[in-house]
Design a protein around this motif. Structure first.
Motif, PDB file in Angstrom:
ATOM      1  N   UNK A 251       0.843  -1.194   0.000  1.00 24.33           N
ATOM      2  CA  UNK A 251       0.000   0.000   0.000  1.00 24.33           C
ATOM      3  C   UNK A 251       0.881   1.248   0.000  1.00 24.33           C
ATOM      4  N   UNK A 252       0.584   2.171  -0.919  1.00 26.92           N
ATOM      5  CA  UNK A 252       1.364   3.398  -1.061  1.00 26.92           C
ATOM      6  C   UNK A 252       0.593   4.566  -0.457  1.00 26.92           C
ATOM      7  N   UNK A 253       0.925   4.909   0.788  1.00 24.80           N
ATOM      8  CA  UNK A 253       0.219   5.976   1.479  1.00 24.80           C
ATOM      9  C   UNK A 253       0.419   7.345   0.853  1.00 24.80           C
ATOM     10  N   UNK A 254       1.583   7.570   0.244  1.00 26.69           N
ATOM     11  CA  UNK A 254       1.839   8.866  -0.386  1.00 26.69           C
ATOM     12  C   UNK A 254       0.920   9.084  -1.575  1.00 26.69           C
ATOM     13  N   UNK A 255       0.622   8.033  -2.309  1.00 22.10           N
ATOM     14  CA  UNK A 255      -0.224   8.153  -3.497  1.00 22.10           C
ATOM     15  C   UNK A 255      -1.713   8.084  -3.167  1.00 22.10           C
ATOM     16  N   UNK A 256      -2.073   7.246  -2.213  1.00 20.46           N
ATOM     17  CA  UNK A 256      -3.490   6.949  -2.000  1.00 20.46           C
ATOM     18  C   UNK A 256      -4.029   7.387  -0.645  1.00 20.46           C
ATOM     19  N   UNK A 257      -3.151   7.847   0.258  1.00 20.62           N
ATOM     20  CA  UNK A 257      -3.571   8.160   1.619  1.00 20.62           C
ATOM     21  C   UNK A 257      -4.656   9.209   1.733  1.00 20.62           C
ATOM     22  N   UNK A 258      -4.725  10.133   0.763  1.00 23.71           N
ATOM     23  CA  UNK A 258      -5.738  11.179   0.808  1.00 23.71           C
ATOM     24  C   UNK A 258      -7.111  10.643   0.396  1.00 23.71           C
ATOM     25  N   UNK A 259      -7.132   9.460  -0.181  1.00 22.73           N
ATOM     26  CA  UNK A 259      -8.379   8.929  -0.731  1.00 22.73           C
ATOM     27  C   UNK A 259      -8.904   7.732   0.067  1.00 22.73           C
ATOM     28  N   UNK A 260      -8.112   6.677   0.140  1.00 28.97           N
ATOM     29  CA  UNK A 260      -8.513   5.456   0.838  1.00 28.97           C
ATOM     30  C   UNK A 260      -7.314   4.899   1.593  1.00 28.97           C
ATOM     31  N   UNK A 261      -7.574   4.365   2.768  1.00 31.10           N
ATOM     32  CA  UNK A 261      -6.466   3.835   3.553  1.00 31.10           C
ATOM     33  C   UNK A 261      -6.944   2.734   4.491  1.00 31.10           C
ATOM     34  N   UNK A 262      -6.040   1.888   4.941  1.00 29.93           N
ATOM     35  CA  UNK A 262      -6.425   0.809   5.845  1.00 29.93           C
ATOM     36  C   UNK A 262      -6.785   1.351   7.220  1.00 29.93           C
TER      37      UNK A 262
END
Length: 344
Positions: A251-262
């Motif tokens: 999981x790439x938090x830098x790319x997707x953290x603003x949208x969906x996250x665990x």
């Protein structure tokens, strides 16, 4: 060795060539965790109508897709995580779900069927009502006795059975002549089993205190506790995450953290209670107003019932777009309402 998404697509393309020749805010504590009752215990519930007058049912359907990742990028020794994204088939006007559109053809191939189930939507149903008999020792019970219930497909099948009973004369949510529903937890094959849950045989009226609670707090508009409607940008991110998940990436938090996250993921600069994938729609209620305050959104509860794949395609049947759900139940509801008008 696991196939990459590109390999899966190539395999499916090869098959096509041979044959043709060419996507909740439950932080206020209102959600009743019936899945936490002990095996053999009973919880007696009384369902209530939805505050939304345009909803023909007394529930709303929720559909989520779980995307597993091999840890979190940049974090040493991180464990596998799961990110949930909403299946857009919850919103019929949004068209086909881009993830399910990719997954549906996998069920034509037996070697891909298990992987297809892994990425298939997981359905649950949101109800509301009173807990009339509670075996749980809850640490904190909300002031508002109207609770929300996250119901699995297995229990939902039993709920629908009442509507399909030709002898049923009133809606189970009727204030004067409604029915209680008893949730009973057992186990089967290592999973929680609720198949012995049942409706009461005798109709009962709501109590004076229950009527007073409805008047004081109002009913929930259930749709407000579904995930927020994805934007066009969200859909792009969801598809990108899906492809990365199938390919076995982290999981790439830098790319997707603003949208969906665990659940529990904390990006740089965020507080511990930051929102997660399953954030409910925070808009103010419409219709009957709720007078309680709502706490920040928390991760949706994990229900331990495994029977959540009631419409998964099979290799032996044609793969097609999903039909409109609930038409049979809607017919039954209409029939019951007509009976009530006739007897009035």
């Amino acid at each position: 060795m696991a196939l990459t998404l590109a390999q899966i697509r190539a395999k499916l393309q090869q098959q096509d060539t041979k044959s043709t020749g060419s996507n909740a805010a439950f932080g206020d504590g209102a959600t009743y965790a019936h899945w936490n009752i002990n095996e053999g215990d009973l919880a007696r519930l009384r369902y209530l109508p939805d505050a939304d007058p345009s909803n023909n049912f007394f529930w709303v359907e929720k559909a989520m897709i779980k995307l597993p990742f091999n840890g979190i990028k940049g974090q040493a020794d991180s464990k596998p995580v799961i990110v949930q994204v909403p299946c857009i088939e919850m919103w019929p006007d949004m068209g086909m779900c881009p993830i399910l559109s990719e997954v549906r053809p996998w069920f034509k191939d037996k070697s891909l069927e298990e992987l297809g189930r892994k990425y298939w939507k997981k359905k649950s149903y949101l109800f509301q009502g009173f807990v009339r008999e509670n075996p749980l020792k809850e640490e904190k019970v909300p002031e508002n006795p109207i609770r929300r219930f996250m119901i699995s497909p297995q229990i939902f099948t039993l709920v629908k059975a009442a509507l399909m009973d030709p002898e049923l004369e009133n809606l189970p949510t009727d204030y004067e002549n409604g029915l209680d529903f008893t949730v009973k937890k057992t186990s089967k094959g290592g999973y929680a089993d609720y198949s012995t849950s049942s409706w009461a045989r005798k109709e009962t009226a709501l109590t004076v205190d229950e009527i007073a609670a409805i008047e004081k707090y109002g009913l929930f508009n259930l749709a407000e506790f579904l995930p927020k409607r994805p934007s066009a940008e969200d859909l792009v991110i969801m598809k990108e995450m899906f492809e990365a998940s199938v390919d076995g990436q982290a999981y790439d938090g830098e790319k997707w953290g603003k949208f969906f996250k665990p659940a529990g993921y904390q990006a740089a600069g965020e507080g511990k209670d930051s929102d997660t994938t399953t954030v409910a729609n925070p808009t103010a209620p419409t219709g009957t107003i709720r007078k309680e305050s709502v706490a920040p959104a928390k991760p949706a509860p994990v229900i331990d019932d495994h029977d959540d794949e009631d419409d998964v395609p099979t290799a032996s049947e044609p793969v097609k777009a999903p039909a409109a759900s609930g038409s049979r139940a809607e017919d039954i509801l209409s029939m019951i309402r007509n009976r009530q008008k006739t007897s009035a």
